[in-house]
Design a protein around this motif. Sequence first.
Motif, PDB file in Angstrom:
ATOM      1  N   PHE A 242       1.122  -1.070  -0.066  1.00 24.80           N
ATOM      2  CA  PHE A 242       0.105  -0.001  -0.130  1.00 24.80           C
ATOM      3  C   PHE A 242       0.958   1.826  -0.154  1.00 24.80           C
ATOM      4  CE2 PHE A 242      -2.354  -3.368   2.206  1.00 24.80           C
ATOM      5  CZ  PHE A 242      -3.691  -3.687   1.377  1.00 24.80           C
ATOM      6  N   THR A 243       2.002   0.982  -0.238  1.00 20.36           N
ATOM      7  CA  THR A 243       2.948   2.503  -0.592  1.00 20.36           C
ATOM      8  C   THR A 243       2.852   3.110  -2.155  1.00 20.36           C
ATOM      9  OG1 THR A 243       5.031   1.222  -0.810  1.00 20.36           O
ATOM     10  CG2 THR A 243       4.108   1.564   1.465  1.00 20.36           C
ATOM     11  N   ALA A 244       3.542   4.002  -2.150  1.00 20.00           N
ATOM     12  CA  ALA A 244       3.747   5.308  -3.505  1.00 20.00           C
ATOM     13  C   ALA A 244       4.686   3.966  -4.029  1.00 20.00           C
ATOM     14  CB  ALA A 244       3.903   6.407  -3.564  1.00 20.00           C
ATOM     15  N   GLU A 245       6.098   3.701  -3.557  1.00 18.62           N
ATOM     16  CA  GLU A 245       6.978   2.769  -3.740  1.00 18.62           C
ATOM     17  C   GLU A 245       6.562   1.176  -4.830  1.00 18.62           C
ATOM     18  OE1 GLU A 245       8.214   5.637  -1.088  1.00 18.62           O
ATOM     19  OE2 GLU A 245       7.155   4.887  -1.209  1.00 18.62           O
ATOM     20  N   PHE A 253       0.100   4.485   3.187  1.00 15.93           N
ATOM     21  CA  PHE A 253       1.771   4.176   4.275  1.00 15.93           C
ATOM     22  C   PHE A 253       2.535   4.079   3.580  1.00 15.93           C
ATOM     23  CE2 PHE A 253      -0.866   0.065   5.316  1.00 15.93           C
ATOM     24  CZ  PHE A 253      -1.294   0.210   6.742  1.00 15.93           C
ATOM     25  N   ALA A 254       3.588   5.450   4.533  1.00 16.73           N
ATOM     26  CA  ALA A 254       4.937   6.194   3.916  1.00 16.73           C
ATOM     27  C   ALA A 254       5.722   4.619   3.765  1.00 16.73           C
ATOM     28  CB  ALA A 254       5.562   6.724   4.575  1.00 16.73           C
ATOM     29  N   TRP A 255       6.539   4.626   2.820  1.00 17.38           N
ATOM     30  CA  TRP A 255       7.682   3.573   2.061  1.00 17.38           C
ATOM     31  C   TRP A 255       8.712   3.461   3.638  1.00 17.38           C
ATOM     32  CZ3 TRP A 255       8.361  -0.557  -0.868  1.00 17.38           C
ATOM     33  CH2 TRP A 255       9.566  -0.989  -0.749  1.00 17.38           C
ATOM     34  N   ARG A 256       8.665   2.084   3.936  1.00 14.49           N
ATOM     35  CA  ARG A 256       9.268   1.663   5.466  1.00 14.49           C
ATOM     36  C   ARG A 256       8.875   2.527   6.843  1.00 14.49           C
ATOM     37  NH1 ARG A 256      16.008   1.264   2.802  1.00 14.49           N
ATOM     38  NH2 ARG A 256      14.724  -0.503   1.789  1.00 14.49           N
ATOM     39  N   SER A 257       7.066   2.584   6.475  1.00 11.32           N
ATOM     40  CA  SER A 257       6.982   3.489   7.580  1.00 11.32           C
ATOM     41  C   SER A 257       6.985   2.423   9.077  1.00 11.32           C
ATOM     42  CB  SER A 257       5.371   3.998   7.150  1.00 11.32           C
ATOM     43  OG  SER A 257       5.034   3.393   6.940  1.00 11.32           O
ATOM     44  N   LYS A 258       6.493   1.014   8.942  1.00 10.44           N
ATOM     45  CA  LYS A 258       6.605   0.170  10.131  1.00 10.44           C
ATOM     46  C   LYS A 258       7.781  -1.058   9.822  1.00 10.44           C
ATOM     47  CE  LYS A 258       2.410   1.651  11.160  1.00 10.44           C
ATOM     48  NZ  LYS A 258       1.988   2.561  11.767  1.00 10.44           N
ATOM     49  N   PHE A 259       7.506  -1.882  11.072  1.00 15.50           N
ATOM     50  CA  PHE A 259       8.493  -2.424  10.941  1.00 15.50           C
ATOM     51  C   PHE A 259       7.994  -4.016   9.763  1.00 15.50           C
ATOM     52  CE2 PHE A 259       8.201  -1.907  14.886  1.00 15.50           C
ATOM     53  CZ  PHE A 259      10.394  -1.818  14.878  1.00 15.50           C
ATOM     54  N   SER A 462       3.392  15.070  -1.153  1.00 15.93           N
ATOM     55  CA  SER A 462       3.029  15.419  -2.685  1.00 15.93           C
ATOM     56  C   SER A 462       3.371  13.607  -3.057  1.00 15.93           C
ATOM     57  CB  SER A 462       2.886  16.036  -3.599  1.00 15.93           C
ATOM     58  OG  SER A 462       4.233  15.817  -4.060  1.00 15.93           O
ATOM     59  N   LYS A 463       3.924  13.062  -2.741  1.00 15.27           N
ATOM     60  CA  LYS A 463       4.150  11.676  -3.061  1.00 15.27           C
ATOM     61  C   LYS A 463       3.327  10.651  -2.053  1.00 15.27           C
ATOM     62  CE  LYS A 463       7.948   8.407  -2.980  1.00 15.27           C
ATOM     63  NZ  LYS A 463       9.042   8.205  -2.292  1.00 15.27           N
ATOM     64  N   TYR A 464       3.119  11.533  -1.522  1.00 16.98           N
ATOM     65  CA  TYR A 464       2.106  10.259  -1.111  1.00 16.98           C
ATOM     66  C   TYR A 464       0.579  11.172  -1.037  1.00 16.98           C
ATOM     67  CZ  TYR A 464       6.365   8.471   1.491  1.00 16.98           C
ATOM     68  OH  TYR A 464       7.696   8.227   1.227  1.00 16.98           O
ATOM     69  N   LEU A 465       0.252  11.979  -0.589  1.00 18.38           N
ATOM     70  CA  LEU A 465      -1.119  12.693  -0.357  1.00 18.38           C
ATOM     71  C   LEU A 465      -1.777  13.420  -1.905  1.00 18.38           C
ATOM     72  CD1 LEU A 465      -0.199  13.053   2.654  1.00 18.38           C
ATOM     73  CD2 LEU A 465      -2.049  14.449   2.555  1.00 18.38           C
ATOM     74  N   GLY A 466      -1.120  13.720  -3.271  1.00 17.37           N
ATOM     75  CA  GLY A 466      -1.142  13.454  -4.450  1.00 17.37           C
ATOM     76  C   GLY A 466      -1.654  14.644  -4.103  1.00 17.37           C
TER      77      GLY A 466
END
Length: 633
Positions: A242-245, A253-259, A462-466
């Motif tokens: 569920f990340t933009a990457e 989610f942001a990239w690597r924001s969680k375990f 913007s990368k995450y929220l458009g």
Amino acid sequence: MIGAIKTLSLFSGAGGLDLGFHQAGFEIVACVEIEEAYCKTLRANVGGNRALGPDVEIFCQDVNAFDPSRFVDAGIECIVGGPPCQTFSAAGRRSGGVIGTGDARGRLFERYCEILALVQPKVFVFENVYGLPGANGGGPWREMLRAFSELGYKLKAEVVDAADYGVPQHRERLIMVGYREKDFIFPMPTCGPDSPSKAPLVTIREAVADLQSSDEPYHDGLGGMYGHLLPLVPEGLNYSFFTAEMGHPEPQFAWRSKFHDLLYKVDPDAPARTLKAQPGKFTGPFHWKNRHFTLEELRRLQSFPDDYEIVGRYSQIVGQIGNSVPPRLAYVIASSVRDQLLRSKKKLEFPVRPLGFSSTFRQRQRQRSRTFHEIAQRAIEQQYPKSRLANQAVEAIHETYFVVSEGHFKRIEKDTAPRKLAGEERSYKIVVRETKGKISIDFARRLASAEVRGSIRITGLSKYLGRIDRVDVVTSIGDYRDIFHIWVAIERALIKRSRFFSLIDIYGHYANRGDTVNIVCDFGLATTPSERLLEFVSNSSSCGTFMTKKHLSALVKCNLRELDEAITNLRDERFDVRTSRTHPIITGDKVIATYPFPLLSAKALVISKVEMLDSSAGQDNSESGYAQSYLPL
């Protein structure tokens, strides 16, 4: 047991290493383990025809209190065990940094050496986390090698992946073998492309096949904040789907924001990722039918035989399984030690690695990462057809609302201003405006005796929220205790305009951020040490790295006593500023601020870890059979 190899086990845990050695013909004469829950498991497997044999003495005590003198001249040929790994582990790096031998647990190898020097075994096998050789620039590892070598042992060490030795789980561990005579060569993998037979890796489906029911339906999810996402996760992937990457059109989610185990759903036709000892509600591995694995299934994934009894409550059993060395891996290592060093055989049970052999498991790991991107793209195409992704005009949201609050979490939102307040209540007026690419928020404390004006600027969204790249906040507050509610208003505005769940999901985990979102704050507070510290840590450039208390106290213009008091005050306001008191893994004079904003979830723990452990001793912190899910502190 005729011809058995008498063996002493240190740091025995639940006995995974011991079991593998016992299966290979080693006689475990004694186990030393400090945790009573683990000792109960060890005792349950001793006697008669039980898994560890009839006569194993269990010493439930600190290894520093253990007296090894009775095992001197007792025919002990081998010592096995690995000291606790938290001070060198990847989880430790994300929690508080690797302190290695700077912590008492990181120096337990010295006790290991003392026992080796007294007992004088022919061989020892030392097991630990794969990151130990590289921790702190390799200094602790070199210190250990020197200490073991000075006892007269030759050393061979390798990082191996348990999946290459028949375990249905990718689990990288450091194995070191110390010996005095002959020579030791690590065994070739028994499975996978590096093995002589090229036998396929053992899959999860193979390991748990007889525990499955063909009638079991696919489950709808787990409930809670993230549970509904689990059915959408493709097999083999995790929250990063569920990340933009990963190309997700509606990032959550942001990239690597969680375990990396958050929402990790296994691919049943491959080995699992490493099992964890303290999983949360949303922490995998999850079954491909969108549920937690059962205890019986978890035991299989760690290669424990069904007749090996693991004692305790659900969370205790999961912890013991997750902390164990896979017995199958231990068996291969033990058999190789037996055949090469202690009971020599011309025909080895497991062939040795030829000169120049190089394992490919890391390359295969990178290939899996590329494959995951391909899997994600196929799933996105199925879940998000072009018709759904067609551009649609999004109406800007403008709103004005009022908040009455008493403390952090007792909040009431109103459309009109309250006429009066009671007791410790505070009132705020929030105005939110959205223009192209920007959110503007006016946040004002109402009915305050004094007002201080300040600002917050957040960029790189913007990368995450458009459509939103920036947030500008104008603040008017009475004191620093109002700041928690400013960030609640910011989080509310961002989540309302996205599919994210929390501010941390957008910002990213402090220890491994993509450095996309930048936060600059100036609240106009600089009178007290607490205010100056808050001004400092409220900027993303000040967070996520360690500094000494001496350096920090100079930056915020206070002495060390005032700094300690300021840290306590900020933690009371739910700013996650960490020291050795809150996180024992941190060395004495270090301090780190993890986020430039307070922890807004009531479930995010900000109390001292020491206080938490003291207050929860003997309690089962489980919820419906699973450990509760907290933001990792």
